[in-house]
Structures are given as structure tokens and as C-alpha cells.
Design a protein around this motif. Sequence first.
Motif, mmCIF file in Angstrom:
data_model
loop_
_atom_site.group_PDB
_atom_site.id
_atom_site.type_symbol
_atom_site.label_atom_id
_atom_site.label_comp_id
_atom_site.label_asym_id
_atom_site.label_seq_id
_atom_site.Cartn_x
_atom_site.Cartn_y
_atom_site.Cartn_z
ATOM 1 N N ASP A 404 48.246 103.962 39.404
ATOM 2 C CA ASP A 404 47.990 102.521 39.390
ATOM 3 C C ASP A 404 48.875 101.771 40.373
ATOM 4 O OD1 ASP A 404 50.322 102.988 38.065
ATOM 5 O OD2 ASP A 404 49.887 101.689 36.349
ATOM 6 N N GLY A 405 49.592 102.491 41.256
ATOM 7 C CA GLY A 405 50.386 101.832 42.296
ATOM 8 C C GLY A 405 51.875 101.939 42.043
ATOM 9 N N TRP A 414 49.920 97.130 44.744
ATOM 10 C CA TRP A 414 48.960 98.117 45.230
ATOM 11 C C TRP A 414 48.624 97.873 46.705
ATOM 12 C CZ3 TRP A 414 47.169 102.715 44.191
ATOM 13 C CH2 TRP A 414 46.021 103.173 44.849
ATOM 14 N N ARG A 455 48.914 93.865 42.351
ATOM 15 C CA ARG A 455 47.703 94.600 41.968
ATOM 16 C C ARG A 455 46.628 93.621 41.483
ATOM 17 N NH1 ARG A 455 49.921 98.436 38.818
ATOM 18 N NH2 ARG A 455 49.739 97.169 36.945
#
Length: 556
Positions: A404-405, A414, A455
Motif C-alpha cells: 500500500d506504499g 504512494w 495515497r
Amino acid sequence: MTAAIDLTQVSEADWARARDRLAVIRRLAKATERTREDVAQAASQIGCSVSSTYDLLARYLAAPQLTSLLPQQRGRKQGKSMLAPEVAAIINQVTEDMYLTRQKPRVSDLVAQVHIRCRAAGLAVPSRGAIERRLGARPASEVTAQRHGRKAARDRFAPAAGSLEAPWPLSLVQIDHTLVDVIVVDSQTREPIQRPWLTLAIDVCTRCVAGLHLSLEPPSATSVALCISQAALPKDAWLAERGIDGAWPVHGIPERLHLDNAKEFRSEALRRGCEQHGIAIDHRPVRTPHYGGHIERLIGTMMGKVHLLPGTTFSNVQAKGDLDPSRSAVMTLEEVERWLGHAIAGVYHREVHRGLGVPPLAAWEKGISGDDQVLGRGSPTTVSDPRRFLIDFLPIARRLVRRDGVSLHSIGYWSDVLSTWIGHAEPMIVRFDPRDLSRIYLLGPDGTYYDLTYRDLRRPPISLWEHRAALKRLREQGHAHVDEAAIFRAVEAMREIADQAAHTSKAARRQKERRRMVQQKQAVAAPAAPAPLETNDLPANGQQPHEQMFPFEEWN
């Protein structure tokens, strides 16, 4: 392409060895005609073979930076010790309790005591070499201070008095901070906020102002980084953006910085950034204020000029009298910064400096170009990549790249490039600008910094001080576990409160002004050409702001 070096994993010994190599290899690289005898002489100076010296020279010519001269590691990765954690803990404990004392025991005594402790605990006995390597990793100045006293450490490691000599421009730059003696106002309500902080850098040789940074935030590693960046870069765009018609030619990478012992001047980010770009750091010896005389006099001169402004607090109660600075304050932070630009480029640099006998601007031009009697230093070392230069001085963190980064300060980030490094075994270096957390910079294995954004792109830009205030608010409300959504909800709630209280509370206006500056920084993606000064910005006689000031005495 050469893999990027993890600066946080480089030992002090390797950095010191690279510094020793730098002066010799740099001199060898500048030689127009190099013979094998020259290389052999250099090899003897740095303690390498001739072939290894040729290899160091080739690496430095390909990338003229200190990191090019770091010892190349073989075998296990730097920082990965073969010692068991329990053994390492015993070595550290015995070193602290027995070796680093005023009794000054021998290394052999340290080794013997470590062996006794390890056998008693049923652990493998480390070699003398392993113990000495751990001892050698400690700063020599701290070892000397604990075994021989602080005075002995200062006498051995503090800069000598002659080290303050600055024979040419940018050979020595001093940096310090001060609270400006004027209260600034909110840009919208024109209500008073607070006195801003000013970070100044002076070129000791020419007495020119090398750079400045004005902020509502107290001094920090970031304010130092921004001042160094502004000092190293050309000032033409900075002057044009503020409508200042003047010359400020001071730019280039300084050779040495002279700093006091404040926390922000001893940060890891500042030290690593300086060493990466070949900038030496000298810290002022404790209780020796005369070592910072040049920057102190510059601050005094600039504050003398500031006392002409509305909203000035003056420097003492007698000068202030019954004046209420909050009532007379009318200038915003940007207006004070613009005024300082006029004061520096239009007045200070052009007035005769009593310590030099010529204006600082003339001293700079002579130091660069020379004259019939003095050979100039030539063009300063320029910054080839301004963005990378600033990032190299920003605070450092280390984070793993997950599916998820990247997570920093409980906020997710991200970029599509992260998909390449998902599952990377080691944490990667991340740098961030505390003024704006909406963007961070990840150092990839190829040595390039990549921009990462929120993100969730719906999140607004926030600063680190807002983030910390939100965490404090949430914990006071009993939230044991804080997630990203809760942080941004708290920030939005605090901003609404600040907007409602802007007319009644200085603290709220200060928060609102800081937030406006973050949003303004985020909005200026491609700055337009600066507009000329409006007629109503000038006084009735049509003079520029710096033309309204009176002359001030310069000290020797």
C-alpha cells in the motif's frame, strides 16, 4: 548505474577516511597533467596502492562527491555485526561502566572484563579486534571527554583560533538565528501575530549576506537547510519574485560553515548533507562568543535597520518607551522579507564597511575577479541540481515499501514507481519537508529521489506542527490508536476553530497564517513572472523602501 549509498549505514570511520582522501584526490583531479609519480605520491599520502588510487580518481572524476571515495565494502553488509546481541550489549555496558571513566584503564583491561562477563553468561567470547572495532566506532571527542575531561577534549578537538581566517569568498560562512524586533500581522485581517525568526548567513571574507530565511517557526534543522540552500543558489529569481531591483551576486557552495552548538546545527541531516557536498563544519567552542563575532554584528546591524519599521519592539525597554508594538504593527511576513531584501541588496551591500574599508559588494567582486594586486578565486562552485541540493539537507527517515506504499507520520504515500520496490528487504531512505507533508522524497536504489504524494489525494496539505498538534488533541481526547483519517479530521477541526477565532486570538491567527503559507507553497507549481511594483506600494516621494533608510554604523 551505481547503487545509491545508504548514508545512515556508513560508519564514522569510513566517513573520516573518505574525508582524508577527498583533499588529496581533489587536488589530483584538478591537475591538468598527471604523471604516475604524482599518483604514487598521492597513494602514499592516503595509504593506498597506486592502482587503488587510480580507481579512486576515476570514481571521483565520474562523480565528484565525498561518497565516491568511501571504502568499497566486501562481504557482509556494512552495519551487520556477527556478534550476538547479548555479547554486543555486554561490550557496550563494560565500555560505559569501566573503560569510559577517569581511571583510564587500558584496552587490555576492557577485553579481559568483557571475556569474564561473557563466560559467566555462557556466551561466546569475542575477539580483541571485535571489541576494539566497537570502541573505535565511538566519537573520539566523547571518549577523550569521559576519560580525560571536557577541557582536554576541547583542547584537542576544538578549532584553533586561526581557523576563523577566511582568505577568499565562501571559504568560511557563519550562520545564526535571531528573533526579529518587529511584530508581523496576519495577511488577511491585518491583526498582530508574533515576532518572526530570521536565520542569516554571512560570508566572513567579504561580509556579504550569503543567505537568509524568515519564518514564524522557531529555529530548526529545516530553517538551516533553507538558509544554506538560498545562500548557495543564485538570487536573481528570488529578487525578481519580490520585485526587488538590485544586485545580490553572492552564490555558490561554501567551503566551511562556522556554527554554534545549538541542536539544529548538530543534526544528522545537516552533517551528512554538508559532507556529501564537500562542506566542512566547525562548531564554536563552548563559552567563546567572540568566535561568532561576524554574524553577531551582522544581526545587530540588521536589527538596527528593522527598528525603523512600524511594529518594532526595539531591543530594550528604554528604547521602546510607552510604544505598543501590537498597535503599530502593519507589515506581513512577506512584506518584512521583501523589506529585508531591499535592506541587504540596496543598502548594506553598498555601504562602506568599517572593518573592510570598502562596501561588501565591492569586496565580493574583488574576491571573485581579483585586481592588479590580488588574484581572485574565480567563479564559485555552483549547485548543479537545486532540488537535489535542498533535499540532501532535509530530515531523514527510513521506511519499508509495502503493497500500500510508504507510511510516514501515520500518513500513507504512494507513487507508481513504488511498485518496483514492493517487498524490498531493507527500509529505504525518505526525506521530508516539515513545512508541507503532502509530498515526501524517497531515495531509490539508482540514487534518484522520487516524489511521493498522499495515497488519498483528497487530503489537504498540512505541516508537521499541525500534525503534532492534531496528535496531541486526539490523545487528550482519549484516542490510544490514531489513524490517518483521525489526524486529518482533527486538523480540519482545528482549522475551523482558528478561522472563527482569528479576530480574537493571536495564537489562532498564527496558526491560520502558517496554514496559509503551506497552501500558498502548494499552489505555486509554476510561478509566473513577477509583477512590477504598484504605484501605491511606493511612498509619496516615489522612492524604493531601501531608499527610506538612514545609514548605520558598522563595527570593526
